[in-house]
Design an enzyme around this catalytic site. Sequence first.
Site, PDB file in Angstrom:
ATOM      1  N   SER A 111      -1.231  -0.457 -41.861  1.00 37.46           N
ATOM      2  CA  SER A 111      -1.151   0.590 -42.622  1.00 37.46           C
ATOM      3  C   SER A 111      -0.262   1.320 -43.811  1.00 37.46           C
ATOM      4  O   SER A 111      -0.549   1.906 -43.622  1.00 37.46           O
ATOM      5  CB  SER A 111      -1.755   1.533 -41.078  1.00 37.46           C
ATOM      6  OG  SER A 111      -0.372   2.038 -40.140  1.00 37.46           O
ATOM      7  N   HIS A 131      -8.295   2.148 -40.815  1.00 36.13           N
ATOM      8  CA  HIS A 131      -8.116   1.826 -42.294  1.00 36.13           C
ATOM      9  C   HIS A 131      -9.364   0.758 -43.014  1.00 36.13           C
ATOM     10  O   HIS A 131      -8.697   0.986 -44.158  1.00 36.13           O
ATOM     11  CB  HIS A 131      -7.353   0.871 -43.320  1.00 36.13           C
ATOM     12  CG  HIS A 131      -5.685   2.637 -42.719  1.00 36.13           C
ATOM     13  ND1 HIS A 131      -5.598   3.776 -43.086  1.00 36.13           N
ATOM     14  CD2 HIS A 131      -5.212   2.713 -40.968  1.00 36.13           C
ATOM     15  CE1 HIS A 131      -4.264   4.410 -42.515  1.00 36.13           C
ATOM     16  NE2 HIS A 131      -3.998   3.368 -41.053  1.00 36.13           N
ATOM     17  N   LYS A 133     -10.911   9.609 -40.593  1.00 37.37           N
ATOM     18  CA  LYS A 133     -10.195   8.650 -42.495  1.00 37.37           C
ATOM     19  C   LYS A 133     -11.098   8.829 -43.332  1.00 37.37           C
ATOM     20  O   LYS A 133     -11.837   9.372 -43.913  1.00 37.37           O
ATOM     21  CB  LYS A 133      -9.432   7.196 -42.057  1.00 37.37           C
ATOM     22  CG  LYS A 133      -8.187   7.361 -40.944  1.00 37.37           C
ATOM     23  CD  LYS A 133      -7.208   6.100 -41.003  1.00 37.37           C
ATOM     24  CE  LYS A 133      -6.836   6.849 -39.665  1.00 37.37           C
ATOM     25  NZ  LYS A 133      -5.303   7.350 -39.628  1.00 37.37           N
TER      26      LYS A 133
HETATM   27  N1  PMP Z   1      -4.477   3.006 -35.618  1.00 34.05           N
HETATM   28  C1  PMP Z   1      -4.044   2.437 -36.791  1.00 34.05           C
HETATM   29  C2  PMP Z   1      -3.521   1.600 -36.962  1.00 34.05           C
HETATM   30  C3  PMP Z   1      -3.752   4.101 -37.673  1.00 34.05           C
HETATM   31  O1  PMP Z   1      -3.091   3.614 -38.985  1.00 34.05           O
HETATM   32  C4  PMP Z   1      -4.027   5.412 -37.116  1.00 34.05           C
HETATM   33  C5  PMP Z   1      -4.004   5.986 -37.903  1.00 34.05           C
HETATM   34  N2  PMP Z   1      -3.152   6.252 -38.555  1.00 34.05           N
HETATM   35  C6  PMP Z   1      -4.544   5.437 -35.888  1.00 34.05           C
HETATM   36  C7  PMP Z   1      -4.783   3.528 -35.201  1.00 34.05           C
HETATM   37  C8  PMP Z   1      -4.617   6.700 -34.611  1.00 34.05           C
HETATM   38  O2  PMP Z   1      -6.262   7.276 -35.475  1.00 34.05           O
HETATM   39  P1  PMP Z   1      -5.915   8.826 -35.409  1.00 34.05           P
HETATM   40  O3  PMP Z   1      -5.462   9.458 -36.289  1.00 34.05           O
HETATM   41  O4  PMP Z   1      -7.307   9.009 -35.726  1.00 34.05           O
HETATM   42  O5  PMP Z   1      -4.969   8.940 -33.797  1.00 34.05           O
END
Ligand code: PMP
Length: 413
Positions: free
Chosen positions: A182, A210, A241
């Site tokens: 991310s 993502h 997302k």
């Molecule tokens: N896994 C990854 C790789 C992420 O980037 C994120 C969110 N930034 C999440 C899990 C968590 O997802 P959520 O925002 O739906 O809690």
Amino acid sequence: MSLLDDVARETLDAIRTRGTHRRMRVLAGQQSTRMLVDGRDCLLFAGSNYLDLASHPEVVEAAREAAATHGCAAGGSRLITGNLDLHEALEAELAGFIGTEAALAFGTGYMANVGVIPALVGPGDVIVSDRLNHASIIDGARLSRARVEVIAHGDIAALERVCGDARGEGKRVLLALDGVYSMDGHMPPLREMLGVAKRFDCMTLLDDAHGTGTLGRNGRGSGEHQGVLDQVDIYMGTLGKALGAFGAFVAGSARMRELFVNTARSFIFSCALSPPQVAAARAAVELVRREPGRRVALQLRAKRLRDGLAAHGIDTAPSQTQIVPVVIGDNAATMAVCEALLEDGFYAQGIRFPSVPEGTARLRITPMSSHTDDEIDALVAAVVSAIERHAPDLLEPHAPGAREGSFAATAGA
Ligand code: PMP
């Protein structure tokens, strides 16, 4: 003066001294490419509404209709009164989308990871975790109390050693991987890594927060992009997302679903997603399936951005996706570049520790499928100008960049 005041002051002072104090910006307007950021009209290059579906008329209408027919809350947890016909329909749609037998929705991706991991492994078991994995995998691993083996990014030899040893000792092993990192925007070598896991009969969890909807021929994400989706036992995708709604899901076998319904604490002990969220997500999945052009456009925008920056000597390696980092290194310089961009009407977030390792602060730029080429080009010009003013070393031909550090340290694993 109370103990809370003392604790807050001490902690916040330390954060300020480290240069990583954060505040929330206030955004207003329809969720799309252009929004008001702290009252200023800006082009948005900081969100994860990658396919611009959050305000799509079909998504909005689905949410509106579900509120009218079902109300605004599910009214309970899934195992009590919260399991609505809408949840079952969404999960059937998600299973069809990813190509698995079943799917199960969670409140968020964070909740999915902290629920699923302890449901699979516990004390005496082993989790193999890539050094760059997301905080929610790290926290899920901690909650499980299994032994965590953190391997250097993409270190196949270490993976083989850890899996071989642990399986040799008869332990349960879970390999947990992000599909798209991310903060760096690249993918792990899934074929090699999942291959090792399968060879030693380890369980595999792919967090494709993502990649869902943005990668792969059918939008099934990084696993599909690399042709190895069938090697993944548990696919975790987010609905908040690219899908422009809220929540998350895991996809896999019907037995996996039954296991998590019975054991994943963040599923059991929490309210179900609300009807508008569920209906919005379902409409978005239908759009992702029907309109592959959105993800093609997204990746073309990202490429144009990377190429445009590279033409000015700005490195965005190792990005391969719609997440495009410009590692600056210094916290203050990174935030100065971010503020300069805001003044020019572009919002790309500066990211510091603990989201990234110390010394690798960066501008994290995330284009959307509906940005125009002109908007991307204007952003490139603004980034170059901001860097010239606030981080000129980055433009030196062989500047000692902080990039190596991006892989050298861990964000808390
Ligand atoms: N896994 C990854 C790789 C992420 O980037 C994120 C969110 N930034 C999440 C899990 C968590 O997802 P959520 O925002 O739906 O809690």
